[in-house]
Design an enzyme around this catalytic site. Structure first.
Site, PDB file in Angstrom:
ATOM      1  N   SER A 104      -8.301  12.515   1.106  1.00 57.29           N
ATOM      2  CA  SER A 104      -6.900  12.094   1.041  1.00 57.29           C
ATOM      3  C   SER A 104      -6.350  12.053  -0.375  1.00 57.29           C
ATOM      4  CB  SER A 104      -6.734  10.719   1.686  1.00 57.29           C
ATOM      5  OG  SER A 104      -7.374   9.716   0.919  1.00 57.29           O
ATOM      6  N   LYS A 174      -5.739   4.876  -3.073  1.00 56.69           N
ATOM      7  CA  LYS A 174      -4.493   5.648  -3.025  1.00 56.69           C
ATOM      8  C   LYS A 174      -3.776   5.510  -4.365  1.00 56.69           C
ATOM      9  CE  LYS A 174      -5.018   6.309   1.506  1.00 56.69           C
ATOM     10  NZ  LYS A 174      -5.454   7.623   2.040  1.00 56.69           N
TER      11      LYS A 174
END
Length: 320
Positions: A104, A174
């Site tokens: 990701s 993230k």
């Protein structure tokens, strides 16, 4: 080093030296001899270390013999214990290693990379900033359905003390896009905007991806980030279950600042991937930080009021 000389000096010591010329005192190197010490004893102590006394030998019935050094095998458990305590303190308060479990964050981070996370600055009140890559605890079951690792007891122990990347699969990594007070928006394929300013994300968004995803699952959005929270997105935009796709949770897709473990500062492994993780330049563009201007406008009336009060206080003090 007043305790260098061992044993009491005899009361006849002065008689033994009576009539003899006094020896000149010469300072020993590295302050080996201190005031009140016998120079000969101090020299012996500096060269051979500690001594113990034994009866029946030497003048006065005492003699000094060196203590037997402690066995390495007896010291080893102590050294291991100290190392474990230090490792635990470093992992708890300074830095911790984490393993990247997914794609990701490509191409910034690859699956299998090990990153070091700074856990020290949050202890001093530092909060996440836009553009930083952060590790945080799962806010509200974001990892539902994801495979969970099953480390053995030894791996769990090493992870606990910080000598191995964390085996805790409830942590995510993230990039921070919005902080408290920001308005973050995605229209069409992008660009992504923060407080009305378009971000140039070509340096870190996965090649071939668009900054915004065109779908009805959360890829198109406009949100205002509440204070004490952050809005996060993966660099592999079309392969990241981030804030966009968790807007139905109890935090509306936001990550509470209190759940942030720390900022990822460097890729530590593998060796050919060594690199730091700086904040991209696009997050430094002028006008992006709308909160600073608002804060300045809020503080301005207070500052003017303070400047107005000071002359009045000085005038009253003069009158008194």
């Amino acid at each position: 080093m007043g305790d260098v000389a061992v044993g009491a000096r005899s009361g006849h010591d002065g008689e033994e030296h009576r009539g003899r010329p006094a020896e000149s005192a010469v300072p020993a190197a590295d302050s080996a001899v201190t005031p009140g010490s016998d120079s000969g004893a101090a020299e012996d102590d500096r060269v051979t270390g500690e001594y113990s006394t034994a009866e029946g030998e030497g003048p006065g019935g005492t003699a000094r013999t060196p203590k037997k050094p402690r066995s390495f095998w007896k010291e080893l458990p102590i050294l291991i214990g100290i190392a474990l305590v230090l490792a635990l303190l470093i992992k708890t308060f300074l830095v911790q290693a984490f393993s990247i479990p997914s794609d990701s964050m490509q191409n910034t981070l690859q699956q299998g990379d090990r990153v070091l996370v700074d856990k020290l600055t949050p202890w001093f009140g530092s909060e996440p900033e836009r553009g930083e890559v952060v590790v945080f605890h799962d806010p509200d079951n974001w990892l539902a359905g994801e495979p969970v690792a099953d480390p053995n007891a030894f791996q769990t122990f090493l992870s606990w003390i910080g000598l191995m990347p964390s085996a805790e699969e409830k942590d995510l990594i993230k990039r921070v896009v919005g902080v408290g007070g920001d308005t973050v928006e995605c229209k069409g394929t992008g660009p992504l905007t923060v407080n009305g300013k378009a971000l140039d994300e070509r340096s870190y968004v996965y090649a071939g991806n668009t900054p915004c995803s065109v779908d009805d699952q959360g890829g198109q959005f406009k949100v205002k980030v509440p204070e004490g929270s952050i809005w996060v997105m993966g660099d592999h935009r079309q392969n990241s279950r981030d804030s966009r796709y968790n807007q139905s949770d109890k935090h509306n897709g936001m990550v509470p600042v209190k759940d942030v473990v720390g900022r990822a500062i460097v890729i530590a492994w593998p060796v050919n991937r060594w690199d730091n993780l700086p904040v991209p330049d696009t997050f430094d563009q002028a006008g992006l930080n709308a909160r600073s201007a608002a804060a300045g406008l809020t503080a301005a009336p207070q500052g003017l009021a303070l400047l107005g009060v000071v002359p009045v206080v000085l005038w009253r003090r003069r009158k008194q």
